[in-house]
Scaffold this motif. Structure first.
Motif, PDB file in Angstrom:
ATOM      1  N   GLY A  68       9.351 -34.761  12.583  1.00 27.34           N
ATOM      2  CA  GLY A  68       8.135 -35.333  12.067  1.00 27.34           C
ATOM      3  C   GLY A  68       7.109 -33.854  13.042  1.00 27.34           C
ATOM      4  O   GLY A  68       6.398 -34.031  12.668  1.00 27.34           O
ATOM      5  N   ILE A  69       7.433 -32.654  12.209  1.00 26.26           N
ATOM      6  CA  ILE A  69       6.832 -31.914  12.878  1.00 26.26           C
ATOM      7  C   ILE A  69       6.589 -31.002  11.332  1.00 26.26           C
ATOM      8  O   ILE A  69       7.384 -30.804  10.891  1.00 26.26           O
ATOM      9  CB  ILE A  69       7.730 -30.551  13.569  1.00 26.26           C
ATOM     10  CG1 ILE A  69       8.085 -31.558  15.386  1.00 26.26           C
ATOM     11  CG2 ILE A  69       6.830 -29.181  14.660  1.00 26.26           C
ATOM     12  CD1 ILE A  69       9.087 -30.347  16.376  1.00 26.26           C
ATOM     13  N   ASP A  70       5.076 -30.419  11.701  1.00 20.34           N
ATOM     14  CA  ASP A  70       4.999 -29.083  10.284  1.00 20.34           C
ATOM     15  C   ASP A  70       5.515 -28.073  10.758  1.00 20.34           C
ATOM     16  O   ASP A  70       5.118 -27.441  12.089  1.00 20.34           O
ATOM     17  CB  ASP A  70       3.490 -29.172  10.563  1.00 20.34           C
ATOM     18  CG  ASP A  70       2.958 -28.036   9.252  1.00 20.34           C
ATOM     19  OD1 ASP A  70       2.794 -27.210   9.329  1.00 20.34           O
ATOM     20  OD2 ASP A  70       2.521 -28.807   8.229  1.00 20.34           O
ATOM     21  N   TYR A  71       6.631 -27.361   9.800  1.00 24.47           N
ATOM     22  CA  TYR A  71       6.950 -26.095  10.071  1.00 24.47           C
ATOM     23  C   TYR A  71       5.967 -24.776  10.040  1.00 24.47           C
ATOM     24  O   TYR A  71       6.446 -23.964  11.764  1.00 24.47           O
ATOM     25  CB  TYR A  71       7.701 -25.737   9.346  1.00 24.47           C
ATOM     26  CG  TYR A  71       8.285 -24.469   8.904  1.00 24.47           C
ATOM     27  CD1 TYR A  71       9.444 -24.101   9.503  1.00 24.47           C
ATOM     28  CD2 TYR A  71       8.320 -23.399   8.131  1.00 24.47           C
ATOM     29  CE1 TYR A  71       9.541 -22.581   9.680  1.00 24.47           C
ATOM     30  CE2 TYR A  71       8.771 -22.156   7.844  1.00 24.47           C
ATOM     31  CZ  TYR A  71       9.669 -22.058   9.195  1.00 24.47           C
ATOM     32  OH  TYR A  71      10.060 -20.811   9.176  1.00 24.47           O
ATOM     33  N   ASN A  72       5.217 -25.286   9.791  1.00 23.25           N
ATOM     34  CA  ASN A  72       4.663 -23.685   9.315  1.00 23.25           C
ATOM     35  C   ASN A  72       3.741 -23.651  10.578  1.00 23.25           C
ATOM     36  O   ASN A  72       3.484 -22.900  11.240  1.00 23.25           O
ATOM     37  CB  ASN A  72       2.784 -23.746   7.942  1.00 23.25           C
ATOM     38  CG  ASN A  72       4.428 -23.588   6.268  1.00 23.25           C
ATOM     39  OD1 ASN A  72       4.919 -22.772   6.887  1.00 23.25           O
ATOM     40  ND2 ASN A  72       3.962 -24.292   5.563  1.00 23.25           N
TER      41      ASN A  72
END
Length: 89
Positions: A68-72
């Motif tokens: 649930g982490i935004d990669y960018n």
């Protein structure tokens, strides 16, 4: 506890899908431990042929998605804190 050594030998090992073992397979295998260490200030280093980075980035993006982490934003944060090191040629 603060150090782990493992190997990704593409000519000698198989990944979980039966293909060649690459560094991204090992990072994915230890993802929970690696992400916890990064959260506590660890650094991540990649050095080698630039052709390896797309596979590594795809794997990290998949792990981030699963967590649930935004990669960018995740990579941006590592770079801002000086924890992300890439030397490819």
């Amino acid at each position: 506890e603060n150090f782990r050594i493992d190997y990704a030998l593409s000519r000698e090992q198989e990944n979980k899908n039966g293909g060649k073992m690459y560094i991204q397979d090992k990072v994915e295998e230890y993802a929970d431990e690696i992400f916890a260490k990064l959260d506590n200030g660890a650094h991540m280093y990649f050095c080698g042929l630039k052709g390896m980075m797309p596979g590594i980035q795809d794997m990290l993006a998949g792990v981030c998605e699963g967590k649930g982490i935004d990669y960018n934003e995740f990579i941006k944060g590592l770079k801002k804190k000086g924890q992300w090191h890439v030397a490819v040629y």
